[in-house]
Design a protein around this motif. Structure first.
Motif, PDB file in Angstrom:
ATOM      1  N   VAL A  55      -4.329   2.734   1.044  1.00  0.00           N
ATOM      2  CA  VAL A  55      -3.032   2.849   0.821  1.00  0.00           C
ATOM      3  C   VAL A  55      -2.424   4.041   1.254  1.00  0.00           C
ATOM      4  O   VAL A  55      -1.142   4.033   1.869  1.00  0.00           O
ATOM      5  CB  VAL A  55      -2.906   3.022  -0.748  1.00  0.00           C
ATOM      6  N   GLU A  56      -2.724   5.177   1.349  1.00  0.00           N
ATOM      7  CA  GLU A  56      -2.544   6.317   2.150  1.00  0.00           C
ATOM      8  C   GLU A  56      -2.191   6.008   3.609  1.00  0.00           C
ATOM      9  O   GLU A  56      -1.178   6.340   4.186  1.00  0.00           O
ATOM     10  CB  GLU A  56      -3.410   7.540   2.027  1.00  0.00           C
ATOM     11  N   SER A  57      -3.296   4.939   4.238  1.00  0.00           N
ATOM     12  CA  SER A  57      -2.766   4.858   5.825  1.00  0.00           C
ATOM     13  C   SER A  57      -1.773   4.191   5.945  1.00  0.00           C
ATOM     14  O   SER A  57      -0.756   4.239   6.729  1.00  0.00           O
ATOM     15  CB  SER A  57      -4.223   4.069   6.387  1.00  0.00           C
ATOM     16  N   TYR A  58      -1.400   3.059   5.006  1.00  0.00           N
ATOM     17  CA  TYR A  58      -0.430   2.276   4.824  1.00  0.00           C
ATOM     18  C   TYR A  58       0.927   3.283   4.730  1.00  0.00           C
ATOM     19  O   TYR A  58       2.015   2.810   5.349  1.00  0.00           O
ATOM     20  CB  TYR A  58      -0.330   1.030   3.872  1.00  0.00           C
ATOM     21  N   LEU A  59       0.886   3.965   3.636  1.00  0.00           N
ATOM     22  CA  LEU A  59       2.022   4.841   3.565  1.00  0.00           C
ATOM     23  C   LEU A  59       2.548   5.642   4.776  1.00  0.00           C
ATOM     24  O   LEU A  59       3.659   6.005   4.670  1.00  0.00           O
ATOM     25  CB  LEU A  59       1.793   5.749   2.276  1.00  0.00           C
ATOM     26  N   ASN A  60       1.464   6.409   5.264  1.00  0.00           N
ATOM     27  CA  ASN A  60       1.671   7.043   6.368  1.00  0.00           C
ATOM     28  C   ASN A  60       2.426   6.240   7.558  1.00  0.00           C
ATOM     29  O   ASN A  60       3.467   6.465   8.116  1.00  0.00           O
ATOM     30  CB  ASN A  60       0.383   7.497   6.833  1.00  0.00           C
ATOM     31  N   ASN A  61       1.951   5.005   7.527  1.00  0.00           N
ATOM     32  CA  ASN A  61       2.863   4.295   8.543  1.00  0.00           C
ATOM     33  C   ASN A  61       4.151   3.781   8.355  1.00  0.00           C
ATOM     34  O   ASN A  61       5.142   3.907   8.923  1.00  0.00           O
ATOM     35  CB  ASN A  61       1.825   2.714   8.717  1.00  0.00           C
ATOM     36  N   GLN A  87      15.115  -8.475  -2.146  1.00  0.00           N
ATOM     37  CA  GLN A  87      13.742  -9.089  -3.128  1.00  0.00           C
ATOM     38  C   GLN A  87      13.582  -8.068  -4.242  1.00  0.00           C
ATOM     39  O   GLN A  87      13.628  -7.013  -4.023  1.00  0.00           O
ATOM     40  CB  GLN A  87      12.603  -9.076  -1.832  1.00  0.00           C
ATOM     41  N   GLY A  88      13.021  -8.853  -5.034  1.00  0.00           N
ATOM     42  CA  GLY A  88      12.710  -7.930  -6.471  1.00  0.00           C
ATOM     43  C   GLY A  88      11.513  -8.387  -6.748  1.00  0.00           C
ATOM     44  O   GLY A  88      10.849  -9.632  -6.526  1.00  0.00           O
ATOM     45  N   VAL A  89      10.642  -7.689  -7.861  1.00  0.00           N
ATOM     46  CA  VAL A  89       9.593  -8.262  -8.302  1.00  0.00           C
ATOM     47  C   VAL A  89       9.404  -7.793  -9.907  1.00  0.00           C
ATOM     48  O   VAL A  89      10.286  -6.886 -10.354  1.00  0.00           O
ATOM     49  CB  VAL A  89       8.144  -7.329  -7.823  1.00  0.00           C
ATOM     50  N   ALA A  90       8.780  -8.683 -10.625  1.00  0.00           N
ATOM     51  CA  ALA A  90       8.573  -8.735 -11.981  1.00  0.00           C
ATOM     52  C   ALA A  90       7.061  -8.249 -12.093  1.00  0.00           C
ATOM     53  O   ALA A  90       6.286  -9.129 -11.764  1.00  0.00           O
ATOM     54  CB  ALA A  90       9.058 -10.026 -12.758  1.00  0.00           C
ATOM     55  N   ILE A  91       6.646  -7.275 -12.932  1.00  0.00           N
ATOM     56  CA  ILE A  91       5.365  -6.726 -13.208  1.00  0.00           C
ATOM     57  C   ILE A  91       4.811  -7.498 -14.437  1.00  0.00           C
ATOM     58  O   ILE A  91       5.470  -7.314 -15.480  1.00  0.00           O
ATOM     59  CB  ILE A  91       5.432  -5.318 -13.220  1.00  0.00           C
ATOM     60  N   PHE A 106      -2.726  -5.796 -13.541  1.00  0.00           N
ATOM     61  CA  PHE A 106      -1.481  -5.728 -13.149  1.00  0.00           C
ATOM     62  C   PHE A 106      -1.223  -6.983 -12.306  1.00  0.00           C
ATOM     63  O   PHE A 106      -2.115  -7.131 -11.355  1.00  0.00           O
ATOM     64  CB  PHE A 106      -0.809  -4.490 -12.293  1.00  0.00           C
ATOM     65  N   ASP A 107      -0.280  -7.661 -12.558  1.00  0.00           N
ATOM     66  CA  ASP A 107       0.206  -8.673 -11.390  1.00  0.00           C
ATOM     67  C   ASP A 107       1.742  -8.784 -11.248  1.00  0.00           C
ATOM     68  O   ASP A 107       2.329  -8.363 -12.093  1.00  0.00           O
ATOM     69  CB  ASP A 107      -0.350 -10.032 -12.167  1.00  0.00           C
ATOM     70  N   PHE A 108       2.259  -9.520 -10.314  1.00  0.00           N
ATOM     71  CA  PHE A 108       3.807  -9.336 -10.047  1.00  0.00           C
ATOM     72  C   PHE A 108       4.202 -10.710  -9.567  1.00  0.00           C
ATOM     73  O   PHE A 108       3.363 -11.437  -8.906  1.00  0.00           O
ATOM     74  CB  PHE A 108       3.858  -8.336  -9.103  1.00  0.00           C
ATOM     75  N   LYS A 109       5.569 -11.196  -9.774  1.00  0.00           N
ATOM     76  CA  LYS A 109       6.035 -12.180  -9.038  1.00  0.00           C
ATOM     77  C   LYS A 109       7.463 -11.837  -8.488  1.00  0.00           C
ATOM     78  O   LYS A 109       7.802 -10.976  -9.017  1.00  0.00           O
ATOM     79  CB  LYS A 109       6.231 -13.353 -10.202  1.00  0.00           C
ATOM     80  N   THR A 110       7.525 -12.539  -7.303  1.00  0.00           N
ATOM     81  CA  THR A 110       8.968 -12.227  -6.650  1.00  0.00           C
ATOM     82  C   THR A 110       9.985 -12.793  -7.417  1.00  0.00           C
ATOM     83  O   THR A 110       9.883 -13.772  -7.941  1.00  0.00           O
ATOM     84  CB  THR A 110       8.816 -12.451  -5.319  1.00  0.00           C
ATOM     85  N   LYS A 139       3.808  -5.293   2.352  1.00  0.00           N
ATOM     86  CA  LYS A 139       2.522  -5.634   2.285  1.00  0.00           C
ATOM     87  C   LYS A 139       1.512  -4.547   1.538  1.00  0.00           C
ATOM     88  O   LYS A 139       0.484  -5.192   0.819  1.00  0.00           O
ATOM     89  CB  LYS A 139       1.730  -5.581   3.721  1.00  0.00           C
ATOM     90  N   ILE A 140       1.739  -3.341   1.374  1.00  0.00           N
ATOM     91  CA  ILE A 140       1.121  -2.727   0.496  1.00  0.00           C
ATOM     92  C   ILE A 140       1.320  -2.881  -0.874  1.00  0.00           C
ATOM     93  O   ILE A 140       0.661  -2.108  -1.777  1.00  0.00           O
ATOM     94  CB  ILE A 140       1.565  -1.125   1.225  1.00  0.00           C
ATOM     95  N   PHE A 141       2.426  -3.271  -1.353  1.00  0.00           N
ATOM     96  CA  PHE A 141       2.624  -3.422  -2.793  1.00  0.00           C
ATOM     97  C   PHE A 141       1.687  -4.044  -3.777  1.00  0.00           C
ATOM     98  O   PHE A 141       1.161  -3.362  -4.827  1.00  0.00           O
ATOM     99  CB  PHE A 141       4.045  -4.324  -3.087  1.00  0.00           C
ATOM    100  N   PRO A 142       0.894  -4.831  -3.144  1.00  0.00           N
ATOM    101  CA  PRO A 142      -0.200  -5.570  -4.077  1.00  0.00           C
ATOM    102  C   PRO A 142      -1.340  -4.613  -4.196  1.00  0.00           C
ATOM    103  O   PRO A 142      -2.035  -4.407  -5.397  1.00  0.00           O
ATOM    104  CB  PRO A 142      -0.650  -6.796  -3.379  1.00  0.00           C
ATOM    105  N   GLU A 143      -1.700  -3.767  -3.205  1.00  0.00           N
ATOM    106  CA  GLU A 143      -2.644  -2.899  -3.024  1.00  0.00           C
ATOM    107  C   GLU A 143      -2.366  -1.527  -4.139  1.00  0.00           C
ATOM    108  O   GLU A 143      -3.318  -1.060  -4.417  1.00  0.00           O
ATOM    109  CB  GLU A 143      -2.991  -2.385  -1.512  1.00  0.00           C
ATOM    110  N   LEU A 144      -1.104  -1.216  -3.985  1.00  0.00           N
ATOM    111  CA  LEU A 144      -0.579  -0.092  -4.902  1.00  0.00           C
ATOM    112  C   LEU A 144      -0.946  -0.509  -6.404  1.00  0.00           C
ATOM    113  O   LEU A 144      -1.267   0.409  -7.182  1.00  0.00           O
ATOM    114  CB  LEU A 144       1.009  -0.003  -4.661  1.00  0.00           C
TER     115      LEU A 144
END
Length: 231
Positions: A55-61, A87-91, A106-110, A139-144
């Motif tokens: 996650v930190e690698s993605y965030l640095n990018n 785009q939005g998400v519902a947790i 945790f799961d989410f839907k766009t 891309k990083i949101f699911p990993e977060l």
């Protein structure tokens, strides 16, 4: 180890032996639970470390691309491009049970059917770095979310391990030794009372035998005296 303040009776002794048996069984179960929790905790800690690095690698990018985008684009254009997210998400938060510990999942839907529809702007006036930053954020949101769930699970398991450890120590170093010491004390008292009762019974028996012997001796002497008087 201080013993329990109880009356040294057989009823109390029987009760304490039952409680000791339950305590020993509970101690073993809690130790097994603690060991299994530790195993899962260590596995999660390794997973958490790997996820955090990813996650930190993605965030640095993402940050690097945003910095470059803000450098090549005017502030007004950048703010206007990001003003109205497309785009939005519902947790969705659920729970799962791990060794009697409820941990979050945790799961989410766009909010739109097309999950890849993430760019809230046209591409004419924006830079490629901004596109990359938005794409990497998506891309990083699911990993977060996964990292958040794992970190929370690690915290909950750590708290449960500590609570279980205290219970194991309380049983191992306080309750079980107290029961054993009290049982030993009661058994000693009961044996002492039994020896005292036997001693008293023997004394009573000796007194009764002595009385019987004296009575027989008196009867014999009386019979001899009577015989002597008659002859």
């Amino acid at each position: 180890m201080a013993r329990l303040n109880v009356n040294p009776t057989r009823m109390v002794l029987t009760s304490l032996k039952k409680r000791l048996k339950v305590a020993v069984k509970g101690h073993k179960m809690l130790k097994d639970k603690r060991d299994e929790l530790m195993k899962q905790f260590l596995e999660l800690a390794r997973e958490n470390k790997s996820l955090r690095e990813q996650v930190e690698s993605y965030l640095n990018n993402v940050y690097s691309n945003f910095v470059i985008a803000s450098a090549v684009m005017s502030t007004e254009v950048l703010e206007e491009a990001l003003m109205y997210p497309k785009q939005g998400v519902a947790i969705d938060v659920k729970n799962k049970n791990v060794m009697s510990v409820d941990v979050p999942v945790f799961d989410f839907k766009t909010t739109t059917d097309d999950a890849s529809n993430i760019y809230p702007y046209g591409f004419a006036n924006t830079s490629a770095e901004l596109d990359n930053a938005i794409e990497n954020q998506f891309k990083i949101f699911p990993e977060l979310l996964k990292l958040a769930a794992v970190e929370k699970e690690v915290q909950l398991l750590a708290a449960e391990i500590e609570k279980t450890r205290r219970r194991v120590n309380a049983l191992e170093y306080v309750m079980i030794p107290q029961f054993q010491e009290t049982i030993k004390y009661i058994q000693m008292k009961l044996d002492e009372n039994e020896r005292g009762n036997q001693t008293r019974l023997m004394k009573v028996k000796d007194m009764m035998l002595k009385e019987i012997i004296e009575e027989k001796q008196a009867n014999t002497n009386a019979a001899l005296d009577e015989y002597s008087q008659n002859h």
